[in-house]
Motif scaffolding. Structure first.
Motif, PDB file in Angstrom:
ATOM      1  N   TYR A   6       0.814  -1.216   0.000  1.00 14.58           N
ATOM      2  CA  TYR A   6       0.000   0.000   0.000  1.00 14.58           C
ATOM      3  C   TYR A   6       0.847   1.266   0.000  1.00 14.58           C
ATOM      4  O   TYR A   6       0.433   2.281  -0.566  1.00 14.58           O
ATOM      5  N   LEU A   7       2.022   1.209   0.582  1.00 13.43           N
ATOM      6  CA  LEU A   7       2.913   2.372   0.502  1.00 13.43           C
ATOM      7  C   LEU A   7       3.341   2.604  -0.940  1.00 13.43           C
ATOM      8  O   LEU A   7       3.347   3.744  -1.414  1.00 13.43           O
ATOM      9  N   GLY A   8       3.676   1.538  -1.637  1.00 14.85           N
ATOM     10  CA  GLY A   8       4.035   1.656  -3.049  1.00 14.85           C
ATOM     11  C   GLY A   8       2.861   2.130  -3.888  1.00 14.85           C
ATOM     12  O   GLY A   8       3.000   2.981  -4.772  1.00 14.85           O
ATOM     13  N   GLU A  14      -0.171   8.865  -6.053  1.00 14.92           N
ATOM     14  CA  GLU A  14       0.069  10.306  -5.889  1.00 14.92           C
ATOM     15  C   GLU A  14       0.830  10.843  -7.101  1.00 14.92           C
ATOM     16  O   GLU A  14       0.554  11.947  -7.572  1.00 14.92           O
ATOM     17  N   SER A  15       1.780  10.069  -7.610  1.00 16.23           N
ATOM     18  CA  SER A  15       2.530  10.474  -8.792  1.00 16.23           C
ATOM     19  C   SER A  15       1.603  10.596 -10.004  1.00 16.23           C
ATOM     20  O   SER A  15       1.674  11.569 -10.761  1.00 16.23           O
ATOM     21  N   ALA A  16       0.744   9.603 -10.199  1.00 18.07           N
ATOM     22  CA  ALA A  16      -0.203   9.632 -11.321  1.00 18.07           C
ATOM     23  C   ALA A  16      -1.169  10.801 -11.195  1.00 18.07           C
ATOM     24  O   ALA A  16      -1.473  11.484 -12.181  1.00 18.07           O
ATOM     25  N   LEU A  17      -1.631  11.074  -9.970  1.00 19.96           N
ATOM     26  CA  LEU A  17      -2.552  12.189  -9.752  1.00 19.96           C
ATOM     27  C   LEU A  17      -1.868  13.518 -10.052  1.00 19.96           C
ATOM     28  O   LEU A  17      -2.454  14.384 -10.705  1.00 19.96           O
ATOM     29  N   ALA A  18      -0.627  13.673  -9.614  1.00 18.29           N
ATOM     30  CA  ALA A  18       0.120  14.901  -9.911  1.00 18.29           C
ATOM     31  C   ALA A  18       0.261  15.084 -11.415  1.00 18.29           C
ATOM     32  O   ALA A  18       0.041  16.187 -11.946  1.00 18.29           O
ATOM     33  N   GLN A  44       1.059  19.689  -4.439  1.00 16.08           N
ATOM     34  CA  GLN A  44       0.675  19.018  -3.186  1.00 16.08           C
ATOM     35  C   GLN A  44       0.926  17.519  -3.292  1.00 16.08           C
ATOM     36  O   GLN A  44       1.469  16.905  -2.370  1.00 16.08           O
ATOM     37  N   CYS A  45       0.515  16.930  -4.403  1.00 12.13           N
ATOM     38  CA  CYS A  45       0.713  15.491  -4.597  1.00 12.13           C
ATOM     39  C   CYS A  45       2.187  15.131  -4.555  1.00 12.13           C
ATOM     40  O   CYS A  45       2.574  14.113  -3.972  1.00 12.13           O
ATOM     41  N   GLU A  46       3.026  15.960  -5.145  1.00 12.28           N
ATOM     42  CA  GLU A  46       4.475  15.708  -5.114  1.00 12.28           C
ATOM     43  C   GLU A  46       5.008  15.807  -3.683  1.00 12.28           C
ATOM     44  O   GLU A  46       5.872  15.022  -3.288  1.00 12.28           O
ATOM     45  N   LEU A  70      -5.715   2.241 -13.095  1.00 10.04           N
ATOM     46  CA  LEU A  70      -6.592   3.415 -13.099  1.00 10.04           C
ATOM     47  C   LEU A  70      -6.148   4.430 -14.134  1.00 10.04           C
ATOM     48  O   LEU A  70      -6.951   5.205 -14.636  1.00 10.04           O
ATOM     49  N   HIS A  71      -4.871   4.468 -14.432  1.00 10.33           N
ATOM     50  CA  HIS A  71      -4.333   5.446 -15.379  1.00 10.33           C
ATOM     51  C   HIS A  71      -4.480   4.875 -16.788  1.00 10.33           C
ATOM     52  O   HIS A  71      -3.528   4.467 -17.419  1.00 10.33           O
ATOM     53  N   THR A  72      -5.691   4.888 -17.265  1.00  8.52           N
ATOM     54  CA  THR A  72      -6.004   4.301 -18.566  1.00  8.52           C
ATOM     55  C   THR A  72      -5.675   5.276 -19.681  1.00  8.52           C
ATOM     56  O   THR A  72      -5.257   6.402 -19.454  1.00  8.52           O
ATOM     57  N   ASP A  73      -5.933   4.855 -20.895  1.00 11.11           N
ATOM     58  CA  ASP A  73      -5.701   5.719 -22.050  1.00 11.11           C
ATOM     59  C   ASP A  73      -6.498   7.010 -21.964  1.00 11.11           C
ATOM     60  O   ASP A  73      -6.081   8.031 -22.485  1.00 11.11           O
ATOM     61  N   ALA A  74      -7.655   6.980 -21.322  1.00  8.91           N
ATOM     62  CA  ALA A  74      -8.472   8.190 -21.191  1.00  8.91           C
ATOM     63  C   ALA A  74      -7.727   9.280 -20.425  1.00  8.91           C
ATOM     64  O   ALA A  74      -8.000  10.464 -20.606  1.00  8.91           O
ATOM     65  N   LEU A  75      -6.791   8.892 -19.572  1.00 10.01           N
ATOM     66  CA  LEU A  75      -6.052   9.872 -18.790  1.00 10.01           C
ATOM     67  C   LEU A  75      -4.754  10.293 -19.472  1.00 10.01           C
ATOM     68  O   LEU A  75      -4.009  11.083 -18.923  1.00 10.01           O
TER      69      LEU A  75
END
Length: 152
Positions: A6-8, A14-18, A44-46, A70-75
């Protein structure tokens, strides 16, 4: 102990969200609030990622592919126009929700192992993530009428 999974996952999500906050900022630069605030939220995410490093150093980090799923092609790109903004905000909300619930799980584990440092880190980051979700919800509400009623 599976806390390293879960830490990973948290570090990568957080990286993907940033990354996606920055992408939406650039893709919808004609919306000044979106441009500036998305860049701020990406920072903030960083910071959240950096704050996890001492804990990751202590417990380790185990690979997991959930954020990538979650980080699909749509993103991978932003959409255009008012409807595109609405859909991009919705995608951001989905990813931020994933981050939020992952912080919740990590906090429960931190309390279970009585790791006060990790509890403190989670409480700060979790609060900012909830603020991100609140802004996304508010901005989505603002964008919806324009996208769904006015734009055609």
């Amino acid at each position: 102990m599976l806390l390293p999974v879960y830490l990973g996952m948290l570090e990568r999500s957080e990286s993907a969200l940033a990354q996606f906050f920055r992408q939406v900022a650039e893709g919808h630069g004609d919306e000044p609030d979106v441009f500036h605030l998305c860049h701020t939220l990406a920072q903030q995410c960083e910071r959240h990622r950096r704050s996890l490093q001492p804990v990751i150093d202590r417990y380790g980090e185990q690979p997991d592919d959930e954020p990538e799923r979650l980080h699909t092609d749509a993103l991978d790109s932003t959409r255009e126009g008012p409807l595109g903004l609405l859909r991009d905000l919705q995608d951001l909300y989905l990813l931020a929700s994933f981050v939020d619930i992952t912080w919740t799980a990590v906090k429960q584990a931190a309390m279970g192992v009585r790791d006060e440092e990790l509890v403190s880190i989670v409480e700060g980051c979790e609060g900012e993530t909830k603020t991100q979700l609140a802004w996304l919800s508010t901005r989505l509400k603002q964008a919806a009428p324009q996208a769904l009623i006015v734009a055609s």
